[in-house]
Design a protein around this motif. Structure first.
Motif, PDB file in Angstrom:
ATOM      1  N   LEU A  51      -5.485  -7.098 -11.779  1.00 56.64           N
ATOM      2  CA  LEU A  51      -4.745  -5.861 -12.060  1.00 56.64           C
ATOM      3  C   LEU A  51      -4.193  -5.382 -10.726  1.00 56.64           C
ATOM      4  CD1 LEU A  51      -3.827  -3.261 -13.544  1.00 56.64           C
ATOM      5  CD2 LEU A  51      -6.083  -2.295 -12.994  1.00 56.64           C
ATOM      6  N   GLY A  52      -2.874  -5.266 -10.624  1.00 52.78           N
ATOM      7  CA  GLY A  52      -2.250  -4.703  -9.435  1.00 52.78           C
ATOM      8  C   GLY A  52      -1.975  -3.221  -9.681  1.00 52.78           C
ATOM      9  N   ILE A  53      -2.274  -2.397  -8.678  1.00 49.88           N
ATOM     10  CA  ILE A  53      -2.014  -0.958  -8.775  1.00 49.88           C
ATOM     11  C   ILE A  53      -1.137  -0.567  -7.593  1.00 49.88           C
ATOM     12  CG2 ILE A  53      -3.067   1.360  -8.635  1.00 49.88           C
ATOM     13  CD1 ILE A  53      -5.646   0.096  -9.784  1.00 49.88           C
ATOM     14  N   ASP A  54      -0.137   0.240  -7.816  1.00 49.05           N
ATOM     15  CA  ASP A  54       0.622   0.807  -6.698  1.00 49.05           C
ATOM     16  C   ASP A  54       1.173   2.159  -7.134  1.00 49.05           C
ATOM     17  OD1 ASP A  54       1.898  -0.860  -3.985  1.00 49.05           O
ATOM     18  OD2 ASP A  54       2.621   1.171  -4.421  1.00 49.05           O
ATOM     19  N   ARG A  55       1.224   3.081  -6.190  1.00 48.52           N
ATOM     20  CA  ARG A  55       1.762   4.412  -6.515  1.00 48.52           C
ATOM     21  C   ARG A  55       3.282   4.427  -6.383  1.00 48.52           C
ATOM     22  NH1 ARG A  55      -0.285   7.623  -1.129  1.00 48.52           N
ATOM     23  NH2 ARG A  55      -1.280   8.931  -2.675  1.00 48.52           N
ATOM     24  N   ASP A  56       3.851   3.336  -5.853  1.00 45.75           N
ATOM     25  CA  ASP A  56       5.297   3.273  -5.649  1.00 45.75           C
ATOM     26  C   ASP A  56       5.964   2.600  -6.856  1.00 45.75           C
ATOM     27  OD1 ASP A  56       7.896   2.692  -4.897  1.00 45.75           O
ATOM     28  OD2 ASP A  56       7.369   2.158  -2.838  1.00 45.75           O
ATOM     29  N   PRO A  57       6.819   3.345  -7.573  1.00 48.30           N
ATOM     30  CA  PRO A  57       7.448   2.747  -8.763  1.00 48.30           C
ATOM     31  C   PRO A  57       8.264   1.488  -8.451  1.00 48.30           C
ATOM     32  CG  PRO A  57       8.349   4.959  -8.301  1.00 48.30           C
ATOM     33  CD  PRO A  57       7.192   4.755  -7.369  1.00 48.30           C
ATOM     34  N   ASP A  58       8.811   1.371  -7.230  1.00 49.91           N
ATOM     35  CA  ASP A  58       9.559   0.156  -6.867  1.00 49.91           C
ATOM     36  C   ASP A  58       8.624  -1.068  -6.832  1.00 49.91           C
ATOM     37  OD1 ASP A  58      11.673   1.850  -6.541  1.00 49.91           O
ATOM     38  OD2 ASP A  58      11.854   1.597  -4.367  1.00 49.91           O
ATOM     39  N   ALA A  59       7.428  -0.876  -6.284  1.00 56.10           N
ATOM     40  CA  ALA A  59       6.461  -1.982  -6.207  1.00 56.10           C
ATOM     41  C   ALA A  59       6.032  -2.390  -7.614  1.00 56.10           C
ATOM     42  CB  ALA A  59       5.247  -1.558  -5.378  1.00 56.10           C
ATOM     43  N   VAL A  60       5.873  -1.404  -8.488  1.00 58.94           N
ATOM     44  CA  VAL A  60       5.440  -1.695  -9.864  1.00 58.94           C
ATOM     45  C   VAL A  60       6.542  -2.459 -10.608  1.00 58.94           C
ATOM     46  CG1 VAL A  60       4.707  -0.647 -12.059  1.00 58.94           C
ATOM     47  CG2 VAL A  60       3.884   0.271  -9.876  1.00 58.94           C
ATOM     48  N   ALA A  61       7.794  -2.099 -10.357  1.00 57.16           N
ATOM     49  CA  ALA A  61       8.914  -2.813 -10.997  1.00 57.16           C
ATOM     50  C   ALA A  61       8.952  -4.267 -10.518  1.00 57.16           C
ATOM     51  CB  ALA A  61      10.233  -2.110 -10.681  1.00 57.16           C
ATOM     52  N   ARG A  62       8.697  -4.487  -9.214  1.00 61.88           N
ATOM     53  CA  ARG A  62       8.635  -5.862  -8.696  1.00 61.88           C
ATOM     54  C   ARG A  62       7.480  -6.604  -9.344  1.00 61.88           C
ATOM     55  NH1 ARG A  62       9.662  -3.684  -3.651  1.00 61.88           N
ATOM     56  NH2 ARG A  62       7.444  -3.502  -3.268  1.00 61.88           N
ATOM     57  N   GLY A  63       6.366  -5.898  -9.500  1.00 55.77           N
ATOM     58  CA  GLY A  63       5.174  -6.508 -10.100  1.00 55.77           C
ATOM     59  C   GLY A  63       5.400  -6.915 -11.541  1.00 55.77           C
ATOM     60  N   ALA A  64       6.150  -6.075 -12.274  1.00 55.08           N
ATOM     61  CA  ALA A  64       6.396  -6.383 -13.689  1.00 55.08           C
ATOM     62  C   ALA A  64       7.167  -7.698 -13.798  1.00 55.08           C
ATOM     63  CB  ALA A  64       7.171  -5.241 -14.341  1.00 55.08           C
ATOM     64  N   LYS A  65       8.100  -7.925 -12.874  1.00 50.39           N
ATOM     65  CA  LYS A  65       8.868  -9.183 -12.882  1.00 50.39           C
ATOM     66  C   LYS A  65       7.941 -10.367 -12.579  1.00 50.39           C
ATOM     67  CE  LYS A  65      13.384  -7.501 -11.521  1.00 50.39           C
ATOM     68  NZ  LYS A  65      14.020  -7.106 -10.295  1.00 50.39           N
ATOM     69  N   LEU A  66       7.091 -10.182 -11.574  1.00 52.96           N
ATOM     70  CA  LEU A  66       6.182 -11.255 -11.181  1.00 52.96           C
ATOM     71  C   LEU A  66       5.201 -11.579 -12.315  1.00 52.96           C
ATOM     72  CD1 LEU A  66       5.482 -12.927  -8.604  1.00 52.96           C
ATOM     73  CD2 LEU A  66       3.735 -11.213  -8.113  1.00 52.96           C
ATOM     74  N   ALA A  67       4.755 -10.532 -13.017  1.00 54.50           N
ATOM     75  CA  ALA A  67       3.751 -10.716 -14.076  1.00 54.50           C
ATOM     76  C   ALA A  67       4.252 -11.665 -15.161  1.00 54.50           C
ATOM     77  CB  ALA A  67       3.377  -9.357 -14.672  1.00 54.50           C
ATOM     78  N   ALA A  68       5.574 -11.682 -15.361  1.00 51.83           N
ATOM     79  CA  ALA A  68       6.141 -12.541 -16.408  1.00 51.83           C
ATOM     80  C   ALA A  68       5.826 -14.020 -16.145  1.00 51.83           C
ATOM     81  CB  ALA A  68       7.658 -12.330 -16.477  1.00 51.83           C
ATOM     82  N   ASN A  69       5.536 -14.382 -14.864  1.00 51.47           N
ATOM     83  CA  ASN A  69       5.242 -15.793 -14.542  1.00 51.47           C
ATOM     84  C   ASN A  69       3.777 -16.161 -14.764  1.00 51.47           C
ATOM     85  OD1 ASN A  69       7.829 -15.733 -13.498  1.00 51.47           O
ATOM     86  ND2 ASN A  69       7.126 -15.383 -11.395  1.00 51.47           N
ATOM     87  N   TYR A  70       2.936 -15.195 -15.117  1.00 50.72           N
ATOM     88  CA  TYR A  70       1.498 -15.472 -15.074  1.00 50.72           C
ATOM     89  C   TYR A  70       0.788 -15.414 -16.427  1.00 50.72           C
ATOM     90  CZ  TYR A  70       1.491 -15.784 -10.019  1.00 50.72           C
ATOM     91  OH  TYR A  70       1.713 -16.194  -8.725  1.00 50.72           O
ATOM     92  N   ASN A  71       1.520 -15.443 -17.510  1.00 52.24           N
ATOM     93  CA  ASN A  71       0.894 -15.578 -18.830  1.00 52.24           C
ATOM     94  C   ASN A  71      -0.256 -14.616 -19.089  1.00 52.24           C
ATOM     95  OD1 ASN A  71       2.163 -17.491 -20.327  1.00 52.24           O
ATOM     96  ND2 ASN A  71       1.201 -19.212 -19.199  1.00 52.24           N
ATOM     97  N   GLY A  72      -0.047 -13.349 -18.778  1.00 59.12           N
ATOM     98  CA  GLY A  72      -1.096 -12.363 -19.059  1.00 59.12           C
ATOM     99  C   GLY A  72      -2.190 -12.303 -18.003  1.00 59.12           C
ATOM    100  N   ARG A  73      -2.118 -13.143 -16.955  1.00 58.87           N
ATOM    101  CA  ARG A  73      -3.179 -13.101 -15.926  1.00 58.87           C
ATOM    102  C   ARG A  73      -2.938 -11.983 -14.919  1.00 58.87           C
ATOM    103  NH1 ARG A  73      -3.027 -18.315 -13.017  1.00 58.87           N
ATOM    104  NH2 ARG A  73      -4.865 -17.505 -11.968  1.00 58.87           N
TER     105      ARG A  73
END
Ligand SMILES: C[S@@+](CC[C@H](N)C(=O)[O-])C[C@H]1O[C@@H](n2cnc3c(N)ncnc32)[C@H](O)[C@@H]1O
Length: 313
Positions: A51-73
């Protein structure tokens, strides 16, 4: 630097992985997701979840893109790491196998002039990681001289805090990072300009820490980690200056002190304190010359790591 060229080089990555020792089936919390450098490495090291946590909405948006590569991991949530136990509960689990915190700002934040963290490039005096709440401009333009002196002295460890605060009050309103940097430079005079670090470094550090309540977040984040970690779970914290490192060091030494303290008033009663952590090493890990050469931002990094015991938080 344009947003397209930006990246963040993770600091002490091998040492953080060694401290966490990722295992298949385990679930980790990266409380400072940033560019996802640690999260990616943890996911690569074992068939685990993060689980990645960040208070910066830009970091979370980057994370959402990255998450798509990890099949729910990989999942990424916006919030403060001081609330990591509540955020982790949103993944459907209660206890985590490891927590990592890599304090401060990311290169993504620092290198973007519009975020207002850097005195080297001109931008609005913002400095808010979460893009909400009072900005650095709000503080410098409204706080009285005494408050500014305290912020700059305590959080920037600036010897001439009073002189800087007085110059700020005389020059305001201030709206841009360059304006503030020039005011500080002028207030500190030519002797400061000859020092190896820019004269505005300490004032900018102080304002950033204040705007984001970084030390309060760290204190609360450490106790949240203590609550969320399961027995045998690992905590790894990378600090970048002495104010942060002091808090981590004190917390871990207090929580790992094995000696149970019986109450002075009732010496036969149960011990008042049982260690909730044991230290993985008594000294902090620091980067070697090769890492510092490759990534100057690593220069002042210190990693402290500990393992959660079975004692109640
Ligand atoms: C040094 S960067 C982390 C870089 C990351 N380890 C990587 O390898 O890409 C710190 C990040 O933590 C975030 N952050 C700082 N304090 C936070 C807090 N209290 N709660 C949540 N996020 C925080 C910042 O917004 C920033 O994105």
């Amino acid at each position: 630097m344009s947003a397209g060229h930006m990246s963040h080089v993770p600091v002490l990555l091998a040492e953080v992985l060694e401290a966490l020792s990722p295992r298949a089936g385990a679930h980790y919390i990266d409380g400072t997701f940033g560019g996802g450098g640690y999260a990616r490495a943890i996911l690569q090291a074992a068939n685990c979840k993060v689980l990645g946590i960040d208070r910066d909405p830009d970091a979370v948006a980057r994370g959402a893109k990255l998450a798509a590569n990890y099949n729910g991991r990989l999942s990424v949530l916006e919030g403060n790491f001081s609330e990591m136990d509540q955020l982790f509960a949103q993944t459907g689990e209660r206890k985590s196998d490891g927590v990592v915190l890599d304090l401060g700002v990311s290169s993504f934040q620092f290198d973007q002039a519009e975020r207002g963290f850097s005195f080297r490039e001109d931008g609005p005096l913002d400095m808010r990681m979460s893009k909400s709440g009072p900005s650095a401009a709000d503080i410098v333009n409204t706080a009285d001289e005494k408050t500014l002196t305290k912020i700059i002295g305590d959080l920037g460890e600036e010897r001439f805090a009073r002189r800087v605060a007085r110059a700020i009050v005389a020059a305001r309103p201030l709206a841009r990072t360059r304006e503030l940097a020039e005011v500080v430079e002028k207030a500190l005079g030519p002797a400061a300009a000859r020092q190896p670090i820019h004269p505005a470094t300490r004032t900018f550090q102080a304002l950033r820490i204040h705007v984001n309540d970084e030390l309060g977040e760290l204190e609360r984040g450490l106790t949240a980690a203590e609550r969320v970690l399961k027995t045998g779970g690992r905590l790894a914290v990378v600090a970048f200056h002495s104010l942060e490192d002091r808090i981590v060091k004190r917390f871990l030494s207090e929580r790992s002190s094995a000696a149970p303290r019986a109450s002075r008033h009732a010496p036969d009663s149960a011990p008042k304190h049982t260690a909730t952590f044991h230290l993985l090493s008594s000294r902090p890990r620091m980067p070697g010359d090769a890492e510092i050469q490759h990534n100057p931002r690593a220069r002042s990094a210190r990693l402290r790591a500990a393992e959660r015991t079975a004692a109640a938080a």
